[in-house]
Scaffold this motif. Structure first.
Motif, PDB file in Angstrom:
ATOM      1  N   PRO A  22       0.809  -1.225   0.000  1.00  0.00           N
ATOM      2  CA  PRO A  22       0.000   0.000   0.000  1.00  0.00           C
ATOM      3  C   PRO A  22       0.839   1.271   0.000  1.00  0.00           C
ATOM      4  N   ASP A  23       2.031   1.241   0.624  1.00  0.00           N
ATOM      5  CA  ASP A  23       2.864   2.454   0.669  1.00  0.00           C
ATOM      6  C   ASP A  23       3.401   2.817  -0.720  1.00  0.00           C
ATOM      7  N   LYS A  24       3.430   1.870  -1.636  1.00  0.00           N
ATOM      8  CA  LYS A  24       3.839   2.131  -3.029  1.00  0.00           C
ATOM      9  C   LYS A  24       2.637   2.033  -3.970  1.00  0.00           C
ATOM     10  N   LEU A  25       1.475   2.273  -3.430  1.00  0.00           N
ATOM     11  CA  LEU A  25       0.217   2.179  -4.201  1.00  0.00           C
ATOM     12  C   LEU A  25       0.116   0.848  -4.951  1.00  0.00           C
ATOM     13  N   ASN A  26       0.642  -0.200  -4.291  1.00  0.00           N
ATOM     14  CA  ASN A  26       0.572  -1.572  -4.831  1.00  0.00           C
ATOM     15  C   ASN A  26       1.232  -1.712  -6.203  1.00  0.00           C
ATOM     16  N   ALA A  27       2.302  -0.906  -6.415  1.00  0.00           N
ATOM     17  CA  ALA A  27       3.057  -1.013  -7.683  1.00  0.00           C
ATOM     18  C   ALA A  27       3.575  -2.442  -7.842  1.00  0.00           C
ATOM     19  N   LEU A  28       3.542  -2.895  -9.087  1.00  0.00           N
ATOM     20  CA  LEU A  28       3.786  -4.313  -9.384  1.00  0.00           C
ATOM     21  C   LEU A  28       5.251  -4.537  -9.764  1.00  0.00           C
ATOM     22  N   ASP A  59      -6.940   1.863   0.626  1.00  0.00           N
ATOM     23  CA  ASP A  59      -8.077   2.442  -0.099  1.00  0.00           C
ATOM     24  C   ASP A  59      -7.656   3.192  -1.355  1.00  0.00           C
ATOM     25  N   LYS A  60      -6.340   3.463  -1.513  1.00  0.00           N
ATOM     26  CA  LYS A  60      -5.931   4.380  -2.585  1.00  0.00           C
ATOM     27  C   LYS A  60      -5.766   3.714  -3.944  1.00  0.00           C
ATOM     28  N   ALA A  61      -5.392   2.414  -3.923  1.00  0.00           N
ATOM     29  CA  ALA A  61      -5.060   1.813  -5.217  1.00  0.00           C
ATOM     30  C   ALA A  61      -5.347   0.318  -5.278  1.00  0.00           C
ATOM     31  N   ALA A  63      -3.771  -1.106  -8.088  1.00  0.00           N
ATOM     32  CA  ALA A  63      -2.330  -1.116  -8.371  1.00  0.00           C
ATOM     33  C   ALA A  63      -2.041   0.058  -9.305  1.00  0.00           C
ATOM     34  N   ALA A  64      -1.010   0.864  -8.930  1.00  0.00           N
ATOM     35  CA  ALA A  64      -0.715   2.075  -9.720  1.00  0.00           C
ATOM     36  C   ALA A  64       0.291   1.799 -10.823  1.00  0.00           C
ATOM     37  N   GLY A  65       0.397   0.535 -11.219  1.00  0.00           N
ATOM     38  CA  GLY A  65       1.229   0.233 -12.394  1.00  0.00           C
ATOM     39  C   GLY A  65       2.438  -0.616 -12.074  1.00  0.00           C
ATOM     40  N   ALA A  66       3.196  -0.910 -13.108  1.00  0.00           N
ATOM     41  CA  ALA A  66       4.463  -1.612 -12.914  1.00  0.00           C
ATOM     42  C   ALA A  66       5.370  -0.715 -12.081  1.00  0.00           C
ATOM     43  N   ASP A  67       6.292  -1.337 -11.351  1.00  0.00           N
ATOM     44  CA  ASP A  67       7.176  -0.596 -10.450  1.00  0.00           C
ATOM     45  C   ASP A  67       8.228   0.156 -11.274  1.00  0.00           C
ATOM     46  N   ILE A  68       8.021   1.466 -11.394  1.00  0.00           N
ATOM     47  CA  ILE A  68       8.888   2.289 -12.246  1.00  0.00           C
ATOM     48  C   ILE A  68      10.327   2.263 -11.730  1.00  0.00           C
ATOM     49  N   ALA A  69      10.472   2.246 -10.394  1.00  0.00           N
ATOM     50  CA  ALA A  69      11.828   2.254  -9.817  1.00  0.00           C
ATOM     51  C   ALA A  69      12.598   0.993 -10.223  1.00  0.00           C
ATOM     52  N   GLY A 106      -9.812   2.773  -6.110  1.00  0.00           N
ATOM     53  CA  GLY A 106      -8.693   3.681  -6.350  1.00  0.00           C
ATOM     54  C   GLY A 106      -8.020   3.434  -7.696  1.00  0.00           C
ATOM     55  N   PHE A 107      -6.713   3.713  -7.745  1.00  0.00           N
ATOM     56  CA  PHE A 107      -5.996   3.690  -9.016  1.00  0.00           C
ATOM     57  C   PHE A 107      -5.806   2.263  -9.560  1.00  0.00           C
ATOM     58  N   ALA A 108      -6.180   2.086 -10.809  1.00  0.00           N
ATOM     59  CA  ALA A 108      -5.818   0.870 -11.560  1.00  0.00           C
ATOM     60  C   ALA A 108      -5.168   1.393 -12.834  1.00  0.00           C
ATOM     61  N   LEU A 109      -3.873   1.673 -12.727  1.00  0.00           N
ATOM     62  CA  LEU A 109      -3.168   2.365 -13.815  1.00  0.00           C
ATOM     63  C   LEU A 109      -2.093   1.473 -14.415  1.00  0.00           C
ATOM     64  N   GLY A 110      -1.817   1.675 -15.686  1.00  0.00           N
ATOM     65  CA  GLY A 110      -0.732   0.928 -16.324  1.00  0.00           C
ATOM     66  C   GLY A 110      -0.898  -0.568 -16.096  1.00  0.00           C
ATOM     67  N   GLN A 132      -4.067   4.078 -18.785  1.00  0.00           N
ATOM     68  CA  GLN A 132      -2.777   3.564 -19.268  1.00  0.00           C
ATOM     69  C   GLN A 132      -1.862   4.782 -19.489  1.00  0.00           C
ATOM     70  N   PRO A 133      -1.199   5.239 -18.396  1.00  0.00           N
ATOM     71  CA  PRO A 133      -0.407   6.473 -18.501  1.00  0.00           C
ATOM     72  C   PRO A 133       1.028   6.266 -18.999  1.00  0.00           C
ATOM     73  N   GLU A 134       1.338   5.080 -19.532  1.00  0.00           N
ATOM     74  CA  GLU A 134       2.718   4.791 -19.924  1.00  0.00           C
ATOM     75  C   GLU A 134       3.295   5.820 -20.883  1.00  0.00           C
ATOM     76  N   ILE A 135       2.439   6.388 -21.747  1.00  0.00           N
ATOM     77  CA  ILE A 135       2.949   7.339 -22.741  1.00  0.00           C
ATOM     78  C   ILE A 135       3.628   8.535 -22.057  1.00  0.00           C
ATOM     79  N   ASN A 136       3.190   8.843 -20.843  1.00  0.00           N
ATOM     80  CA  ASN A 136       3.823   9.940 -20.091  1.00  0.00           C
ATOM     81  C   ASN A 136       5.264   9.604 -19.715  1.00  0.00           C
ATOM     82  N   LEU A 137       5.594   8.307 -19.712  1.00  0.00           N
ATOM     83  CA  LEU A 137       6.957   7.863 -19.381  1.00  0.00           C
ATOM     84  C   LEU A 137       7.770   7.567 -20.647  1.00  0.00           C
ATOM     85  N   GLY A 138       7.168   7.855 -21.791  1.00  0.00           N
ATOM     86  CA  GLY A 138       7.846   7.506 -23.052  1.00  0.00           C
ATOM     87  C   GLY A 138       7.764   6.024 -23.359  1.00  0.00           C
TER      88      GLY A 138
END
Ligand code: COA
Length: 258
Positions: A22-28, A59-61, A63-69, A106-110, A132-138
C-alpha cells in the motif's frame, strides 16, 4: 511458495489474493507478479477453491502500475523479458479455469489496469480510476494493455485513452463496458464475493469450457468457432452434463459439486 508481496486467503471457497504494497500504491514488481501467478496456480489445484478475488490493500489503489523504480535503468533485453514475463502472468490469469474477479478501488493504472483487464470480471468502487499512462513515461503498455483495452472497450476509445494517458473514472468505465458492476467503495469486496458465489452453483466444467472458448476468440493461433465445437463435444462425456441434464429431466436443481 512463501508470499512476500501478496496476501493469500481462502474462505467459503473463494481465494482472495491481495496485492500488499500500500505504501507504493501496490506497484507491481516482477516478484509480486510471480507471486500472483503462483497463487492462481495454487488455487486452481485446490479442490476447496472455486474462484478468486484479486484486489489491492488500502483504499488508494488496486495497483498504480508496474514498479517504475525497478525498470528505470533497464536495457532492451531486460525490458523485453520484463514485458514477456508480465504477459505470461496476465495470460495465466486469463486462462485460469476458475473465475477471477478484480475488485478495484482507487488507481488501476498501467500494469494495474492491465492486471484488472486480464481477470474475467471487474467490480469497481466509485473511487476507481482506470488508465494507461505509460505514454507519459515515453513507454507503451507492456502487459497487454494495447490489446485487451481494445478488446474490452473498442478501438476508438482505447486509442484515445492510450494516446492521451487520460484516467477514466468509474462511471465512464462502467459506461464503456470495462467493468461488470459499479458499487460503493465499502461494498466492493462484498459485491465481488456475492457475484462469485452466484457462479458457484453453475457447472464448473462448462464454465472452464466457456472461459477457454471465449479466450480463443482473441487468440490468433486458434479458431474460436472450432474451439467451441470441440468444447461442446467434450461436454457430452462430462459428469456435469450427466448431472445437468438428469436434474432437468427429474425437475430438480442440479448439484454440480459433490
Ligand atoms: N511505480 C513505483 N512506485 C510507485 C508507482 C509506480 N508505478 N506509483 C506510485 N508509486 C509510489 C510513489 O513513488 C510513492 O512512493 P514514495 O512515497 O516512496 O515516494 C508512493 O507510491 C505514493 O505515490 P504518490 O505519487 O506520492 O501518490 P499520489 O497520490 O500523489 O499520486 C498517482 C498517485 C497514481 C497519480 C502517482 O503515484 C502516479 O502517477 N504513479 C505512476 C502511475 C504510472 O505511470 N503507472 C504506469 C507505470 S508503467
Amino acid at each position: 511458495m512463501v508470499y512476500t508481496h501478496i496476501l493469500y486467503d481462502v474462505s467459503e471457497h473463494i481465494a482472495t489474493i491481495t496485492i500488499n504494497r500500500p505504501d507504493k500504491l501496490n506497484a507491481l514488481n516482477a516478484g509480486l507478479l510471480k507471486e500472483i501467478q503462483s497463487a492462481v496456480t495454487t488455487g486452481n489445484m485446490d479442490d476447496d477453491v472455486y474462484g478468486f478475488i484479486l484486489t489491492g490493500s488500502g483504499d488508494k489503489a488496486f495497483a498504480a502500475g508496474a514498479d517504475i523504480a525497478e525498470f528505470v535503468n533497464f536495457n532492451y533485453e531486460q525490458a523485453y523479458d520484463l514485458s514477456a514475463d508480465g504477459h505470461a502472468v496476465m495470460n495465466s490469469l486469463e486462462n485460469s479455469a476458475k473465475p477471477i474477479v478484480a475488485a478495484v478501488k482507487g488507481f488501476a493504472l498501467g500494469g494495474g489496469c492491465e492486471l484488472a483487464m486480464a481477470c474475467h470480471f471487474r467490480i469497481a468502487g466509485k473511487s476507481a480510476r482506470f488508465g494507461q499512462p505509460e505514454i507519459n513515461l515515453g513507454l507503451v503498455p507492456g502487459y497487454g494493455g494495447t490489446q485487451r483495452l481494445v478488446q474490452l472497450i473498442g478501438r476508438t476509445k482505447a486509442l484515445e485513452l492510450l494516446c492521451s494517458a487520460r484516467m477514466m473514472g468509474a462511471d465512464e468505465a462502467n459506461d464503456l463496458g470495462l467493468i461488470n458492476q459499479l458499487v460503493d467503495d465499502e461494498e466492493v469486496i462484498t459485491a465481488s464475493r456475492s457475484f462469485l458465489s452466484g457462479l458457484f452453483s453453475k457447472s464448473p466444467q462448462a464454465m472452464a469450457g466457456i472461459i477457454d472458448s471465449v479466450n480463443a476468440c482473441t487468440d490468433k493461433h486458434r479458431d474460436g468457432f472450432v474451439t467451441e465445437i470441440e468444447t461442446f463435444g467434450k461436454c457430452f462425456g462430462s459428469d456435469d452434463f450427466k448431472e445437468g441434464t438428469s436434474a432437468f429431466l427429474e425437475k430438480r436443481k442440479a448439484q454440480f459439486r459433490k
